[in-house]
Write a protein that holds these residues in place. Sequence first.
Motif, mmCIF file in Angstrom:
data_model
loop_
_atom_site.group_PDB
_atom_site.id
_atom_site.type_symbol
_atom_site.label_atom_id
_atom_site.label_comp_id
_atom_site.label_asym_id
_atom_site.label_seq_id
_atom_site.Cartn_x
_atom_site.Cartn_y
_atom_site.Cartn_z
ATOM 1 N N ALA A 19 0.827 -1.212 0.000
ATOM 2 C CA ALA A 19 0.000 0.000 0.000
ATOM 3 C C ALA A 19 0.858 1.257 0.000
ATOM 4 N N VAL A 29 -6.181 3.859 -2.484
ATOM 5 C CA VAL A 29 -6.047 2.483 -2.010
ATOM 6 C C VAL A 29 -7.074 2.209 -0.913
ATOM 7 N N LEU A 31 -8.020 -0.126 1.909
ATOM 8 C CA LEU A 31 -7.193 -0.964 2.771
ATOM 9 C C LEU A 31 -8.089 -1.752 3.707
#
Length: 267
Positions: A19, A29, A31
């Motif tokens: 990441a 991103v 997560l």
Amino acid sequence: MTTVAVVTGAARGVGRGIALVLAEAGATVYLTDRESRDRRYSELPGTVEDTAEQVDERGGRGIPVPLDHTDDAAVAALFERVRAEHGGLDLLVANAFNGNALPFRGGPFWTLPLEHWRNMFDNGVRGHLVAAWHAAPLLIERRGLLVFTGLAQPGAEVIANHLFYDLAMTSVSRLAHDAAHDLRPHGVTALAVSPGFTRTEAIMAAFGGGTPPGSDSIEFPGRAVRALLEDPQVSRHAGRTITVADLAAEYGLTDVDAEVRSAAAGS
């Protein structure tokens, strides 16, 4: 267009490293991890919110999604959210794996706890499959990349001398192979990436905080994933399980430690 990625198991370890490298490319991103500030399962440092803040600091946009990948409804909701917010997905890194939920010691299979099936297969292999199942239509929209993290040790009689772990890692390789077969006609490349001996939080704790010799940073696998993502000919790797070391040699990648040493030598 901004890269949109989902990285599972991103509170710490390889997922966090991947990441962070994607963040340096300006990616958005999502997560996922069950380790959050509201609910902790481990004494090791790291939560999904921590990683999101680090992604923001590196130049990307981190979106924390506290999530247990054995919860199919929650996984479905994640990818519906991605569809609603972006309409497609450039990259899924299926990395969540609860292999350290129990003490990890090899031995004859009848001496190993059967609970290893749950934490390695339900959380790991099945979690990879369910994430990929939901992500596939979104990846097809953008002709994206699907990366499973696993382990390649072709010469090992039994990987880590642990039947459950060997079966799980072998299954991830077959998952990548079979997913590639189905996705290739739709312009999506699927493969598995095998990190080396990596300085995850668990490994560092086991070594008392010292640097294990011959180990890689958590960002080294991330550099391999980014190189794959940026390679217009990445489809040649479809279905393979490739080590980070081999990808580094192919793409001319260095680990962060090598850069630090190089800078120090030049100063």
